[in-house]
Motif scaffolding. Structure first.
Motif, PDB file in Angstrom:
ATOM      1  N   PRO A 102      40.822  57.212  28.044  1.00 13.82           N
ATOM      2  CA  PRO A 102      40.044  57.208  29.289  1.00 13.82           C
ATOM      3  C   PRO A 102      38.725  57.965  29.174  1.00 13.82           C
ATOM      4  O   PRO A 102      37.746  57.634  29.843  1.00 13.82           O
ATOM      5  N   TYR A 103      38.685  58.965  28.309  1.00 19.33           N
ATOM      6  CA  TYR A 103      37.466  59.752  28.127  1.00 19.33           C
ATOM      7  C   TYR A 103      36.426  58.976  27.312  1.00 19.33           C
ATOM      8  O   TYR A 103      35.238  58.998  27.628  1.00 19.33           O
TER       9      TYR A 103
ATOM     10  N   LYS B 142      36.127  63.778  25.494  1.00 16.92           N
ATOM     11  CA  LYS B 142      36.804  64.490  26.581  1.00 16.92           C
ATOM     12  C   LYS B 142      35.944  65.645  27.087  1.00 16.92           C
ATOM     13  O   LYS B 142      35.815  65.855  28.302  1.00 16.92           O
TER      14      LYS B 142
ATOM     15  N   ALA C  34      37.334  59.437  35.007  1.00 18.75           N
ATOM     16  CA  ALA C  34      38.017  58.707  33.936  1.00 18.75           C
ATOM     17  C   ALA C  34      37.857  57.211  34.189  1.00 18.75           C
ATOM     18  O   ALA C  34      37.781  56.769  35.329  1.00 18.75           O
TER      19      ALA C  34
END
Length: 148
Positions: free
Chosen positions: A98-99, A69, A79
């Motif tokens: 998503p990171y 992140k 993302a």
């Protein structure tokens, strides 16, 4: 030595918005803390964040999920959320999914053999260096071992 003249940090991340001062309110990061200005700067840019209990925990280790992140936010990567996860140990429901996908898709982080990412594993020094160099597109010169 304490830095008593901290820089003014202003959040101007959204185009067309008025710049507003950004303040730091972590209960465990006082203005006298050595890295206070750095934490304030990175927090105001949205690169790092604290915990729901209002702490930052600056001395705590960072795991690979958290680091993904930080990397994605720090390098301004978008993302990335493919329908199917790249790694067997990172389900789409994982908060850092998503990171992790964005960092690996961009090539600044990699997984382990066997198709895992090992999100809970702490990041070590070499991972941070390699990730920084990969993300900032810095190329290392060709270095050959000396002949003995």
């Amino acid at each position: 030595m304490t830095n008593t003249s901290l820089p003014s940090v202003t959040n101007t991340s959204l185009p067309g918005t008025t710049a507003t001062p950004c303040t730091l309110s972590f209960s465990d990061v006082l203005p006298t803390y050595l890295f206070y200005a750095d934490i304030q700067f990175l927090t105001c840019l949205g690169i790092v964040s604290g915990y729901p209990d209002g702490t930052f925990r600056a001395a705590s280790p960072t795991n690979r999920g958290q680091f993904a992140k930080i990397v994605v936010n720090g390098f301004g990567l978008a993302a990335f959320t493919p329908t199917l996860p790249t790694f067997s140990d990172v389900p789409t429901s994982y908060p850092f999914y998503p990171y992790i996908e964005a960092a690996t898709h961009a090539g600044v982080m990699v997984g382990y053999s066997g198709g895992t990412f090992q999100t809970g594993r702490n990041v070590n020094r070499i991972e941070t260096v390699v990730t920084h160099l990969g993300g900032s597109s810095v190329w290392l010169p060709d270095v050959k071992p000396a002949d003995d």
